[in-house]
Design a protein around this motif. Structure first.
Motif, PDB file in Angstrom:
ATOM      1  N   ALA A 122     101.966  31.737   4.338  1.00  0.00           N
ATOM      2  CA  ALA A 122     101.149  31.720   5.556  1.00  0.00           C
ATOM      3  C   ALA A 122     102.071  31.704   6.780  1.00  0.00           C
ATOM      4  N   VAL A 123     101.733  30.888   7.754  1.00  0.00           N
ATOM      5  CA  VAL A 123     102.549  30.849   8.964  1.00  0.00           C
ATOM      6  C   VAL A 123     103.893  30.186   8.677  1.00  0.00           C
ATOM      7  N   PRO A 124     104.933  30.559   9.427  1.00  0.00           N
ATOM      8  CA  PRO A 124     106.228  29.919   9.229  1.00  0.00           C
ATOM      9  C   PRO A 124     106.130  28.403   9.432  1.00  0.00           C
ATOM     10  N   ALA A 160      98.747  41.196  15.218  1.00  0.00           N
ATOM     11  CA  ALA A 160      99.572  40.172  14.549  1.00  0.00           C
ATOM     12  C   ALA A 160      99.375  38.800  15.192  1.00  0.00           C
ATOM     13  N   VAL A 161      99.260  38.772  16.516  1.00  0.00           N
ATOM     14  CA  VAL A 161      99.038  37.494  17.208  1.00  0.00           C
ATOM     15  C   VAL A 161      97.697  36.893  16.801  1.00  0.00           C
ATOM     16  N   MET A 162      96.664  37.731  16.750  1.00  0.00           N
ATOM     17  CA  MET A 162      95.340  37.209  16.388  1.00  0.00           C
ATOM     18  C   MET A 162      95.314  36.761  14.925  1.00  0.00           C
ATOM     19  N   GLY A 199      95.137  32.412  11.050  1.00  0.00           N
ATOM     20  CA  GLY A 199      95.821  31.682   9.973  1.00  0.00           C
ATOM     21  C   GLY A 199      95.992  30.215  10.335  1.00  0.00           C
ATOM     22  N   MET A 200      96.377  29.973  11.575  1.00  0.00           N
ATOM     23  CA  MET A 200      96.570  28.588  12.012  1.00  0.00           C
ATOM     24  C   MET A 200      95.256  27.812  11.915  1.00  0.00           C
ATOM     25  N   GLN A 201      94.192  28.451  12.396  1.00  0.00           N
ATOM     26  CA  GLN A 201      92.885  27.766  12.327  1.00  0.00           C
ATOM     27  C   GLN A 201      92.484  27.488  10.884  1.00  0.00           C
ATOM     28  N   ALA A 202      92.695  28.467  10.023  1.00  0.00           N
ATOM     29  CA  ALA A 202      92.320  28.301   8.610  1.00  0.00           C
ATOM     30  C   ALA A 202      93.104  27.152   7.986  1.00  0.00           C
ATOM     31  N   ARG A 203      94.329  26.948   8.452  1.00  0.00           N
ATOM     32  CA  ARG A 203      95.167  25.876   7.902  1.00  0.00           C
ATOM     33  C   ARG A 203      94.962  24.550   8.624  1.00  0.00           C
ATOM     34  N   GLY A 204      94.073  24.528   9.583  1.00  0.00           N
ATOM     35  CA  GLY A 204      93.807  23.279  10.288  1.00  0.00           C
ATOM     36  C   GLY A 204      94.902  22.886  11.271  1.00  0.00           C
ATOM     37  N   ILE A 205      95.667  23.864  11.721  1.00  0.00           N
ATOM     38  CA  ILE A 205      96.719  23.569  12.703  1.00  0.00           C
ATOM     39  C   ILE A 205      96.083  23.515  14.090  1.00  0.00           C
ATOM     40  N   PRO A 206      96.352  22.458  14.856  1.00  0.00           N
ATOM     41  CA  PRO A 206      95.682  22.327  16.148  1.00  0.00           C
ATOM     42  C   PRO A 206      96.217  23.300  17.190  1.00  0.00           C
ATOM     43  N   VAL A 207      95.426  24.318  17.492  1.00  0.00           N
ATOM     44  CA  VAL A 207      95.762  25.259  18.570  1.00  0.00           C
ATOM     45  C   VAL A 207      94.495  25.475  19.381  1.00  0.00           C
ATOM     46  N   ASP A 208      94.615  25.382  20.698  1.00  0.00           N
ATOM     47  CA  ASP A 208      93.425  25.408  21.555  1.00  0.00           C
ATOM     48  C   ASP A 208      93.293  26.675  22.382  1.00  0.00           C
ATOM     49  N   ALA A 209      94.396  27.368  22.587  1.00  0.00           N
ATOM     50  CA  ALA A 209      94.335  28.489  23.534  1.00  0.00           C
ATOM     51  C   ALA A 209      95.380  29.550  23.241  1.00  0.00           C
ATOM     52  N   LEU A 210      95.032  30.759  23.656  1.00  0.00           N
ATOM     53  CA  LEU A 210      95.973  31.882  23.632  1.00  0.00           C
ATOM     54  C   LEU A 210      96.525  32.065  25.043  1.00  0.00           C
ATOM     55  N   GLY A 211      97.831  32.084  25.161  1.00  0.00           N
ATOM     56  CA  GLY A 211      98.483  32.378  26.436  1.00  0.00           C
ATOM     57  C   GLY A 211      98.888  33.839  26.445  1.00  0.00           C
ATOM     58  N   MET A 236      90.779  41.609  22.629  1.00  0.00           N
ATOM     59  CA  MET A 236      91.576  40.445  22.206  1.00  0.00           C
ATOM     60  C   MET A 236      90.999  39.158  22.795  1.00  0.00           C
ATOM     61  N   ILE A 237      90.635  39.207  24.061  1.00  0.00           N
ATOM     62  CA  ILE A 237      90.092  38.006  24.707  1.00  0.00           C
ATOM     63  C   ILE A 237      88.753  37.630  24.078  1.00  0.00           C
ATOM     64  N   ARG A 238      87.936  38.664  23.821  1.00  0.00           N
ATOM     65  CA  ARG A 238      86.634  38.414  23.189  1.00  0.00           C
ATOM     66  C   ARG A 238      86.823  37.753  21.815  1.00  0.00           C
ATOM     67  N   GLU A 239      87.807  38.269  21.072  1.00  0.00           N
ATOM     68  CA  GLU A 239      88.072  37.721  19.742  1.00  0.00           C
ATOM     69  C   GLU A 239      88.508  36.251  19.842  1.00  0.00           C
ATOM     70  N   ALA A 240      89.399  35.973  20.781  1.00  0.00           N
ATOM     71  CA  ALA A 240      89.858  34.593  20.968  1.00  0.00           C
ATOM     72  C   ALA A 240      88.666  33.698  21.332  1.00  0.00           C
ATOM     73  N   HIS A 241      87.843  34.194  22.236  1.00  0.00           N
ATOM     74  CA  HIS A 241      86.633  33.478  22.659  1.00  0.00           C
ATOM     75  C   HIS A 241      85.766  33.139  21.446  1.00  0.00           C
ATOM     76  N   GLY A 242      85.543  34.153  20.613  1.00  0.00           N
ATOM     77  CA  GLY A 242      84.723  33.975  19.413  1.00  0.00           C
ATOM     78  C   GLY A 242      85.301  32.948  18.447  1.00  0.00           C
ATOM     79  N   MET A 243      86.609  32.760  18.507  1.00  0.00           N
ATOM     80  CA  MET A 243      87.274  31.773  17.637  1.00  0.00           C
ATOM     81  C   MET A 243      87.274  30.385  18.265  1.00  0.00           C
ATOM     82  N   GLY A 244      86.652  30.269  19.439  1.00  0.00           N
ATOM     83  CA  GLY A 244      86.595  28.967  20.099  1.00  0.00           C
ATOM     84  C   GLY A 244      87.849  28.639  20.891  1.00  0.00           C
ATOM     85  N   LEU A 245      88.691  29.637  21.105  1.00  0.00           N
ATOM     86  CA  LEU A 245      89.919  29.403  21.879  1.00  0.00           C
ATOM     87  C   LEU A 245      89.686  29.690  23.357  1.00  0.00           C
ATOM     88  N   LYS A 246      90.404  28.972  24.213  1.00  0.00           N
ATOM     89  CA  LYS A 246      90.480  29.350  25.619  1.00  0.00           C
ATOM     90  C   LYS A 246      91.586  30.394  25.762  1.00  0.00           C
TER      91      LYS A 246
END
Ligand code: XIL
Length: 387
Positions: free
Chosen positions: A192-194, A233-235, A240-252, A278-288
């Motif tokens: 998964a993620v590094p 790749a960023v999305m 992947g991070m969300q699926a693994r329960g890694i706390p991430v709140d926003a895309l910069g 991309m922004i719509r996708e992030a929005h849909g994932m609950g990210l700011k």
């Protein structure tokens, strides 16, 4: 002093170009932005959008006109380098907090929020890093670094860029990950993620639970194929991070963008559906989504100041209107505020003719340029955010 469009473009550039720039209220170059013009931070505030810029503490100290402009315009600030590992860590046991501390004080005085940039990056690492950090001690070094830095400022940081620029498609690694020193040191299970990403976000959340945790990257804004691949790749990384329960709140979204050749966008650099998707996708994932480092490189444009100012403003306006149409976008920071201090005047970013870039909302004399009005108008046109 408000002047007519025709007067403004006297000098050869077409009136149509100004329309393109989306400059509703054009001012004569050299007209001070204050006091009659509402500062960006206030326009943003009425829409629930944080607006600000990256700053250099060195110049906050030695350039009062610059400090005044920053305090007038910015509701959120970030230091260009002070919190990066290299500048912060002269040796494995020493920390240099003076510049960052100065910024937190400055921000408090002027009622600004502060962003933290960054814990993990492949650049501006300490000069002792390669010799000192091994696979055996890397996790300890990373965790201790975040504990010390996030701990010092805990509760005072709006958002941390926990990991910066982890994707680099051309490195040829699985998942599009950048073959960075951190990846080599803490590769994780290779599935998964590094490992370093997982560790960094969990530690940041534990130490400063109030800070919004951001993944920040560049080269994901434009319509060309390379940007589309990097976006994907960023999305995927974020999913992947969300699926693994890694706390991430926003895309910069760094938003180091470029004005196209001449007065129109070149297709290569147009910003639109890809960015919006991309922004719509992030929005849909609950990210700011935060636009974290916006500037508009003018190296593809001719020397003429009038032409550059119009094309740069046009790019600001077009890009910001696209991005701000989605309410997930809650912050806009430019990477600098005045053309007097911009990283685009150095190295690979520089213009071939070595003329100073005109990439930011204010010129080197701290006067508002068309880019300022384009940014302001885009903010003005944005819907009010609820959060
Ligand atoms: C740049 C700074 O502006 C420069 O002063 C420094 O020399 C190098 O770094 N993406 C980022 C920022 O995430 O940290 C970079 O800042 C610009 C590109």
């Amino acid at each position: 002093m408000e002047i007519s469009r025709r007067e403004f473009v006297a000098g050869g550039a077409a009136v149509a170009a100004l329309e393109l720039a989306g400059c509703g209220h054009v001012r004569a170059p050299g007209t001070p932005a204050t006091p009659e013009v509402e500062p960006l931070r206030l326009v943003g505030a009425t829409r629930g959008i944080l607006v600000g810029c990256a700053v250099q503490v060195r110049h906050l100290r030695d350039d009062p006109a610059y400090a005044a402009l920053v305090s007038q315009q910015a509701g959120i600030v970030v230091e260009e380098s002070a919190l990066k590992m290299g500048p912060l860590r002269p040796s494995p046991t020493e920390y240099f907090f003076a510049d960052a501390d100065y910024l937190f004080e400055f921000a408090k005085k002027h009622k600004m929020k502060v962003r933290g940039h960054n814990f993990v990056w492949h650049e501006q690492l300490p000069n002792w890093f390669d010799k000192y950090v091994t696979q055996a001690n890397a996790e300890h070094v990373l965790v201790e670094h975040i504990e010390h830095v996030a701990g010092r400022y805990a509760g005072r940081v709006h958002s941390w860029d926990v990991v910066n620029e982890a994707i680099e498609i051309k490195d040829g690694m699985k998942g599009g990950f950048r073959n960075s020193p951190w990846l080599k040191l803490l590769p994780g299970d290779g599935i998964a993620v590094p490992g370093y990403i997982d560790i960094a976000y969990r530690t940041a959340r534990r130490v400063d639970p109030k800070a919004m945790l951001v993944y920040n990257d560049y080269g994901i804004e434009a319509e060309d194929e390379a940007s589309a691949k990097k976006r994907a790749a960023v999305m995927a990384l974020l999913r992947g991070m969300q699926a693994r329960g890694i706390p991430v709140d926003a895309l910069g979204v760094q938003s180091h963008i470029s004005a196209g050749s001449r007065l129109a966008f070149s297709p290569e650099y147009a910003y639109g559906p890809g960015l919006r998707g991309m922004i719509r996708e992030a929005h849909g994932m609950g990210l700011k989504v935060l636009l974290t480092e916006m500037d508009v490189n003018d190296r593809k444009l001719p020397a003429s100041v009038a032409e550059r100012d119009i094309a740069v403003a046009s790019t600001y306006g077009g890009y910001l209107r696209e991005a701000l149409a989605d309410e997930a976008v809650i912050a806009v920071l430019t990477w600098g505020i005045t053309d007097k201090y911009t990283w685009l005047d150095y190295g690979l970013q520089q213009r071939e003719d070595k003329l100073p870039q005109r990439c930011l909302p204010f010129d080197a004399e701290m006067q508002a340029k068309p880019a300022f009005f384009a940014e302001r108008d885009a903010l003005d046109g944005a819907a009010k955010r609820n959060s």
